[in-house]
Design a protein around this motif. Structure first.
Motif, PDB file in Angstrom:
ATOM      1  N   LEU A 151       5.049  -5.685   6.868  1.00 23.49           N
ATOM      2  CA  LEU A 151       5.808  -5.687   5.627  1.00 23.49           C
ATOM      3  C   LEU A 151       4.910  -6.142   4.473  1.00 23.49           C
ATOM      4  O   LEU A 151       4.289  -7.193   4.538  1.00 23.49           O
ATOM      5  N   LEU A 152       4.860  -5.330   3.418  1.00 25.91           N
ATOM      6  CA  LEU A 152       4.117  -5.660   2.213  1.00 25.91           C
ATOM      7  C   LEU A 152       5.101  -6.070   1.121  1.00 25.91           C
ATOM      8  O   LEU A 152       6.030  -5.320   0.800  1.00 25.91           O
ATOM      9  N   ILE A 153       4.899  -7.263   0.560  1.00 23.97           N
ATOM     10  CA  ILE A 153       5.819  -7.807  -0.434  1.00 23.97           C
ATOM     11  C   ILE A 153       5.090  -7.939  -1.761  1.00 23.97           C
ATOM     12  O   ILE A 153       4.095  -8.654  -1.874  1.00 23.97           O
ATOM     13  N   GLY A 154       5.579  -7.241  -2.771  1.00 30.94           N
ATOM     14  CA  GLY A 154       4.992  -7.311  -4.103  1.00 30.94           C
ATOM     15  C   GLY A 154       5.648  -8.414  -4.919  1.00 30.94           C
ATOM     16  O   GLY A 154       6.819  -8.315  -5.279  1.00 30.94           O
ATOM     17  N   ALA A 155       4.866  -9.473  -5.183  1.00 30.98           N
ATOM     18  CA  ALA A 155       5.339 -10.580  -6.030  1.00 30.98           C
ATOM     19  C   ALA A 155       4.321 -10.787  -7.143  1.00 30.98           C
ATOM     20  O   ALA A 155       4.056 -11.911  -7.562  1.00 30.98           O
ATOM     21  N   ASP A 156       3.746  -9.689  -7.617  1.00 25.99           N
ATOM     22  CA  ASP A 156       2.587  -9.752  -8.508  1.00 25.99           C
ATOM     23  C   ASP A 156       2.925  -9.464  -9.973  1.00 25.99           C
ATOM     24  O   ASP A 156       2.109  -8.921 -10.717  1.00 25.99           O
ATOM     25  N   GLY A 157       4.126  -9.837 -10.394  1.00 22.20           N
ATOM     26  CA  GLY A 157       4.449  -9.878 -11.810  1.00 22.20           C
ATOM     27  C   GLY A 157       4.827  -8.559 -12.446  1.00 22.20           C
ATOM     28  O   GLY A 157       4.928  -7.521 -11.792  1.00 22.20           O
ATOM     29  N   ARG A 158       5.033  -8.619 -13.755  1.00 20.87           N
ATOM     30  CA  ARG A 158       5.553  -7.467 -14.506  1.00 20.87           C
ATOM     31  C   ARG A 158       4.656  -6.239 -14.411  1.00 20.87           C
ATOM     32  O   ARG A 158       5.149  -5.115 -14.399  1.00 20.87           O
ATOM     33  N   GLY A 159       3.350  -6.444 -14.394  1.00 17.99           N
ATOM     34  CA  GLY A 159       2.429  -5.310 -14.307  1.00 17.99           C
ATOM     35  C   GLY A 159       2.069  -4.962 -12.881  1.00 17.99           C
ATOM     36  O   GLY A 159       0.996  -4.420 -12.628  1.00 17.99           O
ATOM     37  N   SER A 160       2.941  -5.242 -11.936  1.00 21.01           N
ATOM     38  CA  SER A 160       2.714  -5.160 -10.491  1.00 21.01           C
ATOM     39  C   SER A 160       1.845  -3.980 -10.023  1.00 21.01           C
ATOM     40  O   SER A 160       2.199  -2.819 -10.190  1.00 21.01           O
ATOM     41  N   PHE A 161       0.705  -4.319  -9.422  1.00 20.71           N
ATOM     42  CA  PHE A 161      -0.159  -3.321  -8.787  1.00 20.71           C
ATOM     43  C   PHE A 161       0.550  -2.698  -7.594  1.00 20.71           C
ATOM     44  O   PHE A 161       0.460  -1.482  -7.365  1.00 20.71           O
ATOM     45  N   VAL A 162       1.259  -3.517  -6.845  1.00 16.56           N
ATOM     46  CA  VAL A 162       1.987  -3.016  -5.662  1.00 16.56           C
ATOM     47  C   VAL A 162       3.015  -1.974  -6.075  1.00 16.56           C
ATOM     48  O   VAL A 162       3.121  -0.907  -5.456  1.00 16.56           O
ATOM     49  N   ARG A 163       3.774  -2.264  -7.123  1.00 16.98           N
ATOM     50  CA  ARG A 163       4.803  -1.321  -7.587  1.00 16.98           C
ATOM     51  C   ARG A 163       4.175  -0.012  -8.036  1.00 16.98           C
ATOM     52  O   ARG A 163       4.664   1.079  -7.719  1.00 16.98           O
ATOM     53  N   LYS A 166      13.105   1.103 -10.608  1.00 15.00           N
ATOM     54  CA  LYS A 166      14.157   2.044 -10.215  1.00 15.00           C
ATOM     55  C   LYS A 166      14.549   1.859  -8.759  1.00 15.00           C
ATOM     56  O   LYS A 166      15.662   2.182  -8.348  1.00 15.00           O
ATOM     57  N   SER A 167      13.628   1.345  -7.962  1.00 12.98           N
ATOM     58  CA  SER A 167      13.918   0.962  -6.586  1.00 12.98           C
ATOM     59  C   SER A 167      13.170  -0.321  -6.278  1.00 12.98           C
ATOM     60  O   SER A 167      12.060  -0.525  -6.770  1.00 12.98           O
ATOM     61  N   TYR A 168      13.773  -1.200  -5.494  1.00 14.73           N
ATOM     62  CA  TYR A 168      13.103  -2.432  -5.084  1.00 14.73           C
ATOM     63  C   TYR A 168      12.343  -2.261  -3.776  1.00 14.73           C
ATOM     64  O   TYR A 168      11.578  -3.151  -3.399  1.00 14.73           O
ATOM     65  N   VAL A 169      12.557  -1.133  -3.108  1.00 13.53           N
ATOM     66  CA  VAL A 169      11.988  -0.987  -1.772  1.00 13.53           C
ATOM     67  C   VAL A 169      11.404   0.406  -1.563  1.00 13.53           C
ATOM     68  O   VAL A 169      11.766   1.371  -2.234  1.00 13.53           O
ATOM     69  N   SER A 170      10.469   0.475  -0.615  1.00 16.27           N
ATOM     70  CA  SER A 170       9.937   1.723  -0.094  1.00 16.27           C
ATOM     71  C   SER A 170       9.675   1.471   1.390  1.00 16.27           C
ATOM     72  O   SER A 170      10.005   0.407   1.906  1.00 16.27           O
ATOM     73  N   ASP A 171       9.084   2.415   2.081  1.00 15.97           N
ATOM     74  CA  ASP A 171       8.793   2.206   3.500  1.00 15.97           C
ATOM     75  C   ASP A 171       7.861   1.006   3.673  1.00 15.97           C
ATOM     76  O   ASP A 171       6.765   0.975   3.112  1.00 15.97           O
ATOM     77  N   ASN A 172       8.302   0.000   4.432  1.00 23.14           N
ATOM     78  CA  ASN A 172       7.498  -1.195   4.736  1.00 23.14           C
ATOM     79  C   ASN A 172       7.074  -1.965   3.489  1.00 23.14           C
ATOM     80  O   ASN A 172       6.096  -2.712   3.530  1.00 23.14           O
ATOM     81  N   TYR A 232      18.826  -5.834   1.330  1.00 24.00           N
ATOM     82  CA  TYR A 232      18.342  -6.749   0.290  1.00 24.00           C
ATOM     83  C   TYR A 232      18.493  -6.122  -1.093  1.00 24.00           C
ATOM     84  O   TYR A 232      18.970  -6.767  -2.045  1.00 24.00           O
ATOM     85  N   GLU A 233      18.107  -4.862  -1.220  1.00 29.25           N
ATOM     86  CA  GLU A 233      18.197  -4.184  -2.516  1.00 29.25           C
ATOM     87  C   GLU A 233      19.647  -4.100  -2.984  1.00 29.25           C
ATOM     88  O   GLU A 233      19.948  -4.326  -4.162  1.00 29.25           O
ATOM     89  N   ARG A 234      20.562  -3.802  -2.061  1.00 32.67           N
ATOM     90  CA  ARG A 234      21.983  -3.729  -2.437  1.00 32.67           C
ATOM     91  C   ARG A 234      22.522  -5.093  -2.867  1.00 32.67           C
ATOM     92  O   ARG A 234      23.419  -5.180  -3.697  1.00 32.67           O
ATOM     93  N   LEU A 235      21.973  -6.145  -2.301  1.00 30.49           N
ATOM     94  CA  LEU A 235      22.403  -7.489  -2.670  1.00 30.49           C
ATOM     95  C   LEU A 235      21.890  -7.904  -4.045  1.00 30.49           C
ATOM     96  O   LEU A 235      22.604  -8.566  -4.813  1.00 30.49           O
ATOM     97  N   ARG A 236      20.661  -7.535  -4.371  1.00 29.36           N
ATOM     98  CA  ARG A 236      20.014  -8.094  -5.549  1.00 29.36           C
ATOM     99  C   ARG A 236      19.967  -7.167  -6.765  1.00 29.36           C
ATOM    100  O   ARG A 236      20.111  -7.629  -7.893  1.00 29.36           O
ATOM    101  N   ARG A 237      19.766  -5.860  -6.557  1.00 29.17           N
ATOM    102  CA  ARG A 237      19.546  -5.009  -7.730  1.00 29.17           C
ATOM    103  C   ARG A 237      20.770  -4.936  -8.644  1.00 29.17           C
ATOM    104  O   ARG A 237      20.630  -5.061  -9.870  1.00 29.17           O
TER     105      ARG A 237
END
Length: 419
Positions: free
Chosen positions: A172-184, A299-305, A359-364
């Motif tokens: 699982l990869l978790i993006g917590a890298d801020g507004r300019g998120s590289f992960v996103r 537009k989405s909080y999640v993708s595969d893994n 998780y996305e349904r709970l938070r978004r």
């Protein structure tokens, strides 16, 4: 090459808190952050200075920091300013809302939250990240940027390459890298954005009158003006306590940029006048800075893994100081969902697509509601249309009537606390 249940990109407050939660639950996790490692001396040098910025930590965020063992470090530092009241008012019109205990100067009054400087929270988390009780399950890599990330399929997860050549594979990869998120961006997740065409001026001020553990917010025609309690740092501060405030002053962009060209004394006088001298004149002003205001949401909080949390997923107007608190609620929701589904699968499925979608349904939806609510409030008080007589009358009457309904005020206070 490291192989983990989880890899968190971004070691800020939200990412570090989630890393500690996972390590405490004995779930292997690696935390990667581009900020270079700081030693004890470097931290001490940074913390000697007062930061004009503070986070208005809700009770829910405080409880989460307690759970990971960081709040205890903040308490020991003395660098927090609890608040027992929140006052919201508009200058040109009737109406005032007062949340919390009316005897705000009473030390026994229950707190609504606490104002803490960002670096103080980060330092408290850094201390915990280095504790031996989490070291068996937590790997921290500082001073390294992610240069590439490749999806290896649902069963393997992601391979991430760091600039030093190290490769990490995680389910699982978790993006917590801020507004300019590289992960996103690498996951090709798009953003909904809203530019308020406003700029926030932030600074620290020492006022004639004490704040009496009250967070104040004036709804002005130009935008909101927040006066937030700051912790007393020096001996002279403590001899005359509760006189330092953190300011977030929202103005139309051109007006803010013009004001920032002026001398600090001029800015302080304009600021005191804008607040209608609520706390008297301003004796000192420090650490003047600014930042443009915009709201955004993935537009989405999640993708595969892959999953986004905190500012990588959403950013809101600072009007109610809820940005970090929303990110901390993300942490709690994601951790609980990961644990629940992992245990239910017999310790086989970690970060499955079903888990991430839940998780996305709970938070978004909740984060969307908060983002649009803050935008609506900003529109209702600031700008040309907001100053027309019908809108002014609606605001004044609404604030007056809401302030008279005590159960509703208590509900608002509970919502702000997050518990």
């Amino acid at each position: 090459m490291k192989n983990n249940h989880s890899l968190i990109i971004g070691g800020g407050i939200v990412g570090a808190t989630l890393a500690l939660k996972l390590a405490q639950a004995k779930r292997p996790v690696t935390l990667v952050d581009a900020t270079p490692e700081r030693d004890k001396e470097s931290w001490q040098q940074l913390l000697r200075q007062r930061d004009a910025r503070v986070y208005a930590l809700s009770l829910a965020s405080i409880n989460l920091l307690k759970a990971v063992g960081a709040w205890q470090n903040i308490q020991a530092s003395g660098r927090k300013a609890d608040y027992t009241q929140m006052q919201v008012w508009q200058l040109n019109g009737l109406g005032e809302l007062l949340f919390g205990d009316s005897e705000s100067h009473n030390n026994t009054a229950p707190i609504l939250g606490s104002m803490v400087e960002p670096l103080v929270i980060e330092h408290a988390l850094w201390q915990r990240l280095n504790d031996t009780d989490v070291s068996d399950y937590l790997t921290v890599i500082k001073g390294q940027k992610v240069v590439a990330m490749d999806w290896l399929g649902a069963h393997k997860g992601y391979q991430v390459n760091l600039e030093n050549g190290e490769r990490i594979i995680a389910n699982l990869l978790i993006g917590a890298d801020g507004r300019g998120s590289f992960v996103r961006k690498q996951a090709a997740i798009e953003l909904d954005t809203l530019d308020y065409k406003q700029t926030a001026i932030c600074c620290a001020i020492q006022t004639d009158k004490p704040h009496l553990t009250t967070a104040r917010q004036a709804m002005l025609p130009t935008g909101t003006l927040a006066l937030l309690p700051l912790a007393d740092i020096t001996d002279s501060d403590k001899a005359k306590p509760q006189h330092w405030q953190s300011v977030v002053w929202t103005l139309p962009r051109n007006q803010a940029l013009a004001l920032l060209e002026e001398e600090p004394r001029f800015i302080a006088d304009k600021l005191a006048a804008a607040s209608n001298y609520e706390l008297g004149s301003i004796n000192k002003i420090e650490s003047i800075a600014s930042f443009p205001l915009a709201a955004q949401q993935a537009k989405s909080y999640v993708s595969d893994n892959l999953v986004l949390i905190g500012d990588a997923a959403h950013g809101v107007h600072p009007l109610a100081g809820q940005g970090l608190n929303l990110g901390m609620l993300d942490v709690q929701a994601l951790f609980e969902q990961l644990e629940h589904d992992y245990m239910r699968s017999g310790n086989k499925l970690w970060g499955s697509q079903q888990t991430l979608r839940t998780y996305e349904r709970l938070r978004r939806p909740h984060n969307s509601l908060m983002m649009h609510s803050f935008s609506a409030l900003n529109w209702l008080f600031a700008g040309t249309l907001a100053q027309t007589r019908p809108i002014q009358q609606i605001r004044s009457e609404g604030m007056y009537r809401v302030g008279k309904i005590k159960p509703l005020m208590r509900l608002f206070a509970r919502q702000a606390s997050g518990v």
